[in-house]
Each structure stands twice: as C-alpha cells, then as structure tokens.
Design a protein around this motif. Sequence first.
Motif, mmCIF file in Angstrom:
data_model
loop_
_atom_site.group_PDB
_atom_site.id
_atom_site.type_symbol
_atom_site.label_atom_id
_atom_site.label_comp_id
_atom_site.label_asym_id
_atom_site.label_seq_id
_atom_site.Cartn_x
_atom_site.Cartn_y
_atom_site.Cartn_z
ATOM 1 N N PHE A 35 -24.693 1.036 -24.415
ATOM 2 C CA PHE A 35 -25.169 1.800 -25.559
ATOM 3 C C PHE A 35 -24.871 1.039 -26.849
ATOM 4 N N TYR A 37 -24.401 2.102 -30.970
ATOM 5 C CA TYR A 37 -24.298 3.172 -31.954
ATOM 6 C C TYR A 37 -24.183 2.553 -33.342
ATOM 7 N N PHE A 47 -26.668 7.381 -32.254
ATOM 8 C CA PHE A 47 -27.139 6.660 -31.068
ATOM 9 C C PHE A 47 -28.393 5.863 -31.415
ATOM 10 N N TYR A 50 -30.215 2.478 -25.424
ATOM 11 C CA TYR A 50 -29.495 2.479 -24.157
ATOM 12 C C TYR A 50 -30.165 1.510 -23.178
ATOM 13 N N PHE A 91 -21.572 -0.404 -33.147
ATOM 14 C CA PHE A 91 -20.685 -0.435 -31.995
ATOM 15 C C PHE A 91 -21.491 -0.568 -30.708
ATOM 16 N N ARG A 95 -20.596 2.716 -20.450
ATOM 17 C CA ARG A 95 -20.184 3.882 -19.685
ATOM 18 C C ARG A 95 -19.198 3.435 -18.615
ATOM 19 N N LEU A 105 -17.180 6.802 -22.450
ATOM 20 C CA LEU A 105 -17.621 5.585 -23.125
ATOM 21 C C LEU A 105 -16.423 4.776 -23.578
ATOM 22 N N ILE A 106 -16.500 3.465 -23.384
ATOM 23 C CA ILE A 106 -15.520 2.575 -24.006
ATOM 24 C C ILE A 106 -16.269 1.719 -25.022
ATOM 25 N N PHE A 107 -15.609 1.456 -26.141
ATOM 26 C CA PHE A 107 -16.265 0.832 -27.282
ATOM 27 C C PHE A 107 -15.716 -0.553 -27.581
#
Lengths: 117, 114
Positions: A35, A37, A47, A50, A91, A95, A105-107
Amino acid sequence: AQKITQTQPGMFVQEKEAVTLDCTYDTSDPSYGLFWYKQPSSGEMIFLIYQGSYDQQNATEGRYSLNFQKARKSANLVISASQLGDSAMYFCAMRDRLSGGYNKLIFGAGTRLAVHP
Amino acid sequence: DSGVTQTPKHLITATGQRVTLRCSPRSGDLSVYWYQQSLDQGLQFLIQYYNGEERAKGNILERFSAQQFPDLHSELNLSSLELGDSALYFCASSVGGDRVSGYTFGSGTRLTVV
C-alpha cells in the motif's frame, strides 16, 4: 520478519514533472499486499494505491502508478504530472499476516515530497 | 471524510493524567487497529480488535489499554501519561479479511502531554 524500507527521507520535484518514490520490502510470505498512503501537513492518512503479490499488472490510480518488481522486492510509487498539492509525506506499507487469518499494516519510515512551482 | 471518525482531534493534558481516545470505524468494518505516530518511532502498530475481541498486540505499553464495544466503536485508554507519549494516534478500520484497499484511517488524535 517482514520489513519495509524507504531510503529517501526527502525528495523534491518541479511542478508538472514525474517523481518516483522508492520502497523495498522483505517478506517470506508468498501472499502479501503493498500500500501507499499520503499524509499531508494536516495529518490524515490518505490511501493512494494497492498492489497484491499475485497481481499480474502494475496498479494505477489516476496520476499514481506502482512500479512493482517482485524479483527485486520493490514497489515504487510513481506520481506523474506533480501538483503543488502533492507536497506531503508518503508512506509505503505492507500487509503483515498474523495468526488466525488476521492482518495488520507495517509501515516504512516515509518520504517527504516537496513540489516546487 | 474517510468514514472513520476519531475524537477528539486534539488533546492537551498533563503528565500523570489519563485520557481516552475514541474511534468509530467505517460502516461495515469489523476490525479496528490503533497506531501511534511519533517523530522518533514512526508509525507503530499498537493493537487490533475484531468484532469486539482483541486479535493482535504490537508495541503497546502496559499503561495503555483498549477495547471494542458491541457497536464496534473502540476506545484507547492511556494512563500515567509521560512526555514521550505525545504523538498522533490513528485508528484504522477494515472489513477484517484480505481486501484490496481494506485499511481506512481516521484523521487522528494529536495528543500533547505537558
């Protein structure tokens, strides 16, 4: 462990030009989602786009496209025809599958984009 | 409007105090996630609830707790606040499975501890 890396703390681009924001990821899970953002100075997380790991084509949403190179584990965001309103923090996120079929989610650390007139 | 509502938008409180942040998920979403965004730690996952039950814990301090109510809204309780707890706290919601654009964020609550 899954990890997202954004190596560009800051980028700038001239209005109306295209810009690429880099994102690399690390995962051993064959099924994953990526993803992007946007976070403007007002703070909200918006958002953008994806890409699923099994998607055959690169995702596109208007002026946003995702350059997905699975073998290189990269998912770069391309913004075409930059506008002043594109100035924001961007960012990349992945997932992360949890036990029981749940996800979070990890960013990455983010890239601050400045669009100059 | 993303459909995820967070209140309050801003909160200023003193060290040692307790606050409650509230989140109403997007209609139809069963999962709620809480994230903390601070300057030095970036976006950190705190906790996830699905249909009222805790499903995953991340880097959440023992001074913090959360719950999801039968109407699916969630509250994040922060107690014995320290200066380092100053951050932007996000709530996100999703249907709960593997959906394409399944994570919708609220506009955040900016907490300042003085």
